[in-house]
Design a protein around this motif. Structure first.
Motif, PDB file in Angstrom:
ATOM      1  N   LEU A 255       5.822 -10.417   7.855  1.00 18.15           N
ATOM      2  CA  LEU A 255       7.141  -9.821   7.592  1.00 18.15           C
ATOM      3  C   LEU A 255       7.185  -9.187   6.200  1.00 18.15           C
ATOM      4  CD1 LEU A 255       9.480 -12.517   9.188  1.00 18.15           C
ATOM      5  CD2 LEU A 255       9.143 -10.150   9.979  1.00 18.15           C
ATOM      6  N   GLY A 256       6.608  -9.869   5.213  1.00  9.94           N
ATOM      7  CA  GLY A 256       6.537  -9.284   3.870  1.00  9.94           C
ATOM      8  C   GLY A 256       5.717  -8.014   3.859  1.00  9.94           C
ATOM      9  N   MET A 257       4.591  -8.052   4.559  1.00  3.82           N
ATOM     10  CA  MET A 257       3.748  -6.867   4.669  1.00  3.82           C
ATOM     11  C   MET A 257       4.497  -5.743   5.370  1.00  3.82           C
ATOM     12  SD  MET A 257       0.088  -6.619   6.560  1.00  3.82           S
ATOM     13  CE  MET A 257      -0.636  -5.045   6.992  1.00  3.82           C
ATOM     14  N   ALA A 258       5.195  -6.080   6.457  1.00  3.24           N
ATOM     15  CA  ALA A 258       5.941  -5.063   7.222  1.00  3.24           C
ATOM     16  C   ALA A 258       7.009  -4.396   6.369  1.00  3.24           C
ATOM     17  CB  ALA A 258       6.556  -5.686   8.463  1.00  3.24           C
ATOM     18  N   ALA A 259       7.643  -5.157   5.482  1.00  2.00           N
ATOM     19  CA  ALA A 259       8.649  -4.560   4.602  1.00  2.00           C
ATOM     20  C   ALA A 259       8.016  -3.476   3.734  1.00  2.00           C
ATOM     21  CB  ALA A 259       9.302  -5.634   3.741  1.00  2.00           C
ATOM     22  N   LEU A 260       6.824  -3.755   3.217  1.00  2.81           N
ATOM     23  CA  LEU A 260       6.115  -2.741   2.429  1.00  2.81           C
ATOM     24  C   LEU A 260       5.712  -1.545   3.292  1.00  2.81           C
ATOM     25  CD1 LEU A 260       3.674  -4.814   0.193  1.00  2.81           C
ATOM     26  CD2 LEU A 260       5.604  -3.432  -0.568  1.00  2.81           C
ATOM     27  N   VAL A 261       5.196  -1.815   4.485  1.00  2.37           N
ATOM     28  CA  VAL A 261       4.749  -0.743   5.370  1.00  2.37           C
ATOM     29  C   VAL A 261       5.914   0.166   5.724  1.00  2.37           C
ATOM     30  CG1 VAL A 261       3.751  -0.192   7.620  1.00  2.37           C
ATOM     31  CG2 VAL A 261       2.846  -2.113   6.317  1.00  2.37           C
ATOM     32  N   VAL A 262       7.042  -0.422   6.091  1.00  4.47           N
ATOM     33  CA  VAL A 262       8.221   0.386   6.449  1.00  4.47           C
ATOM     34  C   VAL A 262       8.679   1.209   5.258  1.00  4.47           C
ATOM     35  CG1 VAL A 262      10.670   0.253   7.083  1.00  4.47           C
ATOM     36  CG2 VAL A 262       8.984  -1.085   8.345  1.00  4.47           C
ATOM     37  N   GLY A 263       8.648   0.632   4.076  1.00  7.37           N
ATOM     38  CA  GLY A 263       9.057   1.366   2.881  1.00  7.37           C
ATOM     39  C   GLY A 263       8.097   2.466   2.470  1.00  7.37           C
ATOM     40  N   MET A 264       6.828   2.300   2.796  1.00  2.56           N
ATOM     41  CA  MET A 264       5.824   3.260   2.336  1.00  2.56           C
ATOM     42  C   MET A 264       5.318   4.211   3.424  1.00  2.56           C
ATOM     43  SD  MET A 264       3.605   0.642  -0.070  1.00  2.56           S
ATOM     44  CE  MET A 264       2.464   1.849  -0.702  1.00  2.56           C
ATOM     45  N   ASN A 265       5.330   3.752   4.689  1.00  2.46           N
ATOM     46  CA  ASN A 265       4.784   4.581   5.770  1.00  2.46           C
ATOM     47  C   ASN A 265       5.302   4.079   7.115  1.00  2.46           C
ATOM     48  OD1 ASN A 265       3.314   6.184   7.469  1.00  2.46           O
ATOM     49  ND2 ASN A 265       1.321   5.659   6.632  1.00  2.46           N
ATOM     50  N   THR A 266       6.563   4.368   7.405  1.00  2.00           N
ATOM     51  CA  THR A 266       7.226   3.884   8.619  1.00  2.00           C
ATOM     52  C   THR A 266       6.452   4.178   9.910  1.00  2.00           C
ATOM     53  OG1 THR A 266       9.359   4.050   7.515  1.00  2.00           O
ATOM     54  CG2 THR A 266       9.403   3.916   9.905  1.00  2.00           C
ATOM     55  N   PRO A 267       5.799   5.345  10.059  1.00  2.00           N
ATOM     56  CA  PRO A 267       5.082   5.595  11.320  1.00  2.00           C
ATOM     57  C   PRO A 267       3.998   4.570  11.644  1.00  2.00           C
ATOM     58  CG  PRO A 267       5.394   7.659  10.140  1.00  2.00           C
ATOM     59  CD  PRO A 267       5.834   6.548   9.215  1.00  2.00           C
ATOM     60  N   THR A 268       3.501   3.861  10.659  1.00  2.00           N
ATOM     61  CA  THR A 268       2.504   2.824  10.945  1.00  2.00           C
ATOM     62  C   THR A 268       3.109   1.754  11.848  1.00  2.00           C
ATOM     63  OG1 THR A 268       1.362   3.216   8.859  1.00  2.00           O
ATOM     64  CG2 THR A 268       0.975   1.095   9.911  1.00  2.00           C
TER      65      THR A 268
ATOM     66  N   PRO B 170       3.798   6.500  21.923  1.00  2.00           N
ATOM     67  CA  PRO B 170       5.115   7.082  21.642  1.00  2.00           C
ATOM     68  C   PRO B 170       6.048   6.972  22.852  1.00  2.00           C
ATOM     69  CG  PRO B 170       3.448   8.804  21.939  1.00  2.00           C
ATOM     70  CD  PRO B 170       2.755   7.491  22.087  1.00  2.00           C
ATOM     71  N   PRO B 171       7.327   7.237  22.656  1.00  2.00           N
ATOM     72  CA  PRO B 171       7.991   7.621  21.412  1.00  2.00           C
ATOM     73  C   PRO B 171       7.994   6.474  20.404  1.00  2.00           C
ATOM     74  CG  PRO B 171       9.640   7.121  23.073  1.00  2.00           C
ATOM     75  CD  PRO B 171       8.286   7.033  23.748  1.00  2.00           C
ATOM     76  N   PRO B 172       8.341   6.775  19.154  1.00  2.00           N
ATOM     77  CA  PRO B 172       8.360   5.738  18.127  1.00  2.00           C
ATOM     78  C   PRO B 172       9.146   4.510  18.591  1.00  2.00           C
ATOM     79  CG  PRO B 172       8.719   7.859  17.124  1.00  2.00           C
ATOM     80  CD  PRO B 172       8.755   8.078  18.622  1.00  2.00           C
ATOM     81  N   ASN B 173       8.597   3.359  18.334  1.00  2.00           N
ATOM     82  CA  ASN B 173       9.198   2.107  18.774  1.00  2.00           C
ATOM     83  C   ASN B 173       9.017   1.052  17.679  1.00  2.00           C
ATOM     84  OD1 ASN B 173      10.091  -0.134  20.182  1.00  2.00           O
ATOM     85  ND2 ASN B 173       8.969   0.368  22.058  1.00  2.00           N
ATOM     86  N   PRO B 174       9.833   1.148  16.617  1.00  2.00           N
ATOM     87  CA  PRO B 174       9.651   0.222  15.491  1.00  2.00           C
ATOM     88  C   PRO B 174       9.842  -1.248  15.864  1.00  2.00           C
ATOM     89  CG  PRO B 174      11.485   1.738  15.075  1.00  2.00           C
ATOM     90  CD  PRO B 174      10.876   2.128  16.374  1.00  2.00           C
TER      91      PRO B 174
ATOM     92  N   GLY C 290      -7.935   5.587  18.784  1.00  2.00           N
ATOM     93  CA  GLY C 290      -8.622   6.731  19.375  1.00  2.00           C
ATOM     94  C   GLY C 290      -8.880   6.520  20.856  1.00  2.00           C
ATOM     95  N   ALA C 291      -9.251   5.296  21.216  1.00  2.00           N
ATOM     96  CA  ALA C 291      -9.548   4.985  22.615  1.00  2.00           C
ATOM     97  C   ALA C 291      -8.324   5.090  23.512  1.00  2.00           C
ATOM     98  CB  ALA C 291     -10.157   3.590  22.720  1.00  2.00           C
ATOM     99  N   VAL C 292      -7.149   4.754  22.978  1.00  2.00           N
ATOM    100  CA  VAL C 292      -5.929   4.830  23.789  1.00  2.00           C
ATOM    101  C   VAL C 292      -5.232   6.181  23.645  1.00  2.00           C
ATOM    102  CG1 VAL C 292      -5.563   2.332  23.796  1.00  2.00           C
ATOM    103  CG2 VAL C 292      -4.428   3.724  22.047  1.00  2.00           C
ATOM    104  N   GLY C 293      -5.810   7.084  22.851  1.00  2.00           N
ATOM    105  CA  GLY C 293      -5.251   8.426  22.699  1.00  2.00           C
ATOM    106  C   GLY C 293      -3.968   8.492  21.894  1.00  2.00           C
ATOM    107  N   SER C 294      -3.827   7.605  20.931  1.00  2.00           N
ATOM    108  CA  SER C 294      -2.608   7.584  20.113  1.00  2.00           C
ATOM    109  C   SER C 294      -2.528   8.801  19.205  1.00  2.00           C
ATOM    110  CB  SER C 294      -2.576   6.321  19.252  1.00  2.00           C
ATOM    111  OG  SER C 294      -1.501   6.371  18.330  1.00  2.00           O
ATOM    112  N   PRO C 295      -1.321   9.362  19.068  1.00  2.00           N
ATOM    113  CA  PRO C 295      -1.153  10.460  18.113  1.00  2.00           C
ATOM    114  C   PRO C 295      -1.250   9.987  16.663  1.00  2.00           C
ATOM    115  CG  PRO C 295       0.969   9.830  19.032  1.00  2.00           C
ATOM    116  CD  PRO C 295      -0.087   9.049  19.779  1.00  2.00           C
TER     117      PRO C 295
END
Length: 157
Positions: free
Chosen positions: A30-43, A56-60, A118-123
Motif C-alpha cells: 500500500l505504501g509502494m502503491a501510494a508512491l506509484v499512483v503519485g508518480m506514474n498512475t498508469p502502472t 485495458p481500459p484502465p482499471n486502478p 509483452g506476452a499478453v499484448g499489454s499496451p
C-alpha cells in the motif's frame, strides 16, 4: 567440572511469522502503491491489471488489488527468508527487507513483468529489461516498510 552457557532464545510461532509477513507485505504494498499512483498512475491502472487481462481500459481498483495481493504473497516469502537465514535483530530484518525490495525489483519488475506484459499484448509493456529508477525506489520502500512492520508484529501475532 564443566561450565555450559545456555542462551535463552525464544522459538517463534511459525504462524506468527507468516502472518507478520502477510500484514507487512500488505502495508508495504500500500505504501509502494501510494508512491506509484503519485508518480506514474498508469502502472497501477494499466500495467499491473494487464498482467491478468483486467485492463485495458484502465482499471486502478483491479491494479491495486493485484498489487496488494502480490505484496502479501511476497511478504510470506520474506518471512520464510527471515526464518531460514536466522535473522534475529530488528535492524537486520529491516535491512533484509530493503534487500528483498531490491531483489523483487530486479527479478519481478525489471525482468519478469516486461516479458509477461509483452506476452499478453499489454499496451503498457515496457522495454526488456526495465531497470527504471523510480521502480527501484518504489520496491525499496516496499521492502523497508515490510521489514519494519514484520519486526513490529512478529512477537505480537
Amino acid at each position: 567440572m564443566s561450565t555450559t552457557t545456555e542462551t535463552d532464545r525464544r522459538i517463534a510461532d511459525p504462524s506468527a511469522s507468516w502472518q507478520a509477513g502477510v500484514v507487512g507485505g500488505i502495508v508495504g504494498a500500500l505504501g509502494m502503491a501510494a508512491l506509484v499512483v503519485g508518480m506514474n498512475t498508469p502502472t497501477v491502472a494499466v500495467a499491473i491489471p494487464s498482467l491478468y487481462g483486467l485492463a485495458p481500459p484502465p482499471n486502478p481498483a483491479a491494479g491495486l488489488f493485484v498489487h496488494v495481493s502480490h505484496g502479501a504473497m511476497l511478504g510470506v516469502v520474506f518471512a520464510a527468508l527471515v526464518g531460514t537465514l536466522g535473522v534475529d535483530s530488528p535492524t537486520k530484518t529491516v535491512g533484509l527487507g530493503a534487500g528483498w525490495g531490491v531483489l523483487t525489483w530486479i527479478g519481478l519488475a525489471a525482468l519478469v513483468m516486461p516479458v509477461w506484459l509483452g506476452a499478453v499484448g499489454s499496451p503498457a509493456s515496457p522495454p526488456f529489461p526495465n531497470f527504471a529508477p523510480p521502480s527501484l525506489l518504489w520496491h525499496l520502500v516496499y521492502g523497508v516498510v515490510l521489514g519494519g512492520v514484520y519486526v513490529a508484529l512478529e512477537d505480537t501475532l
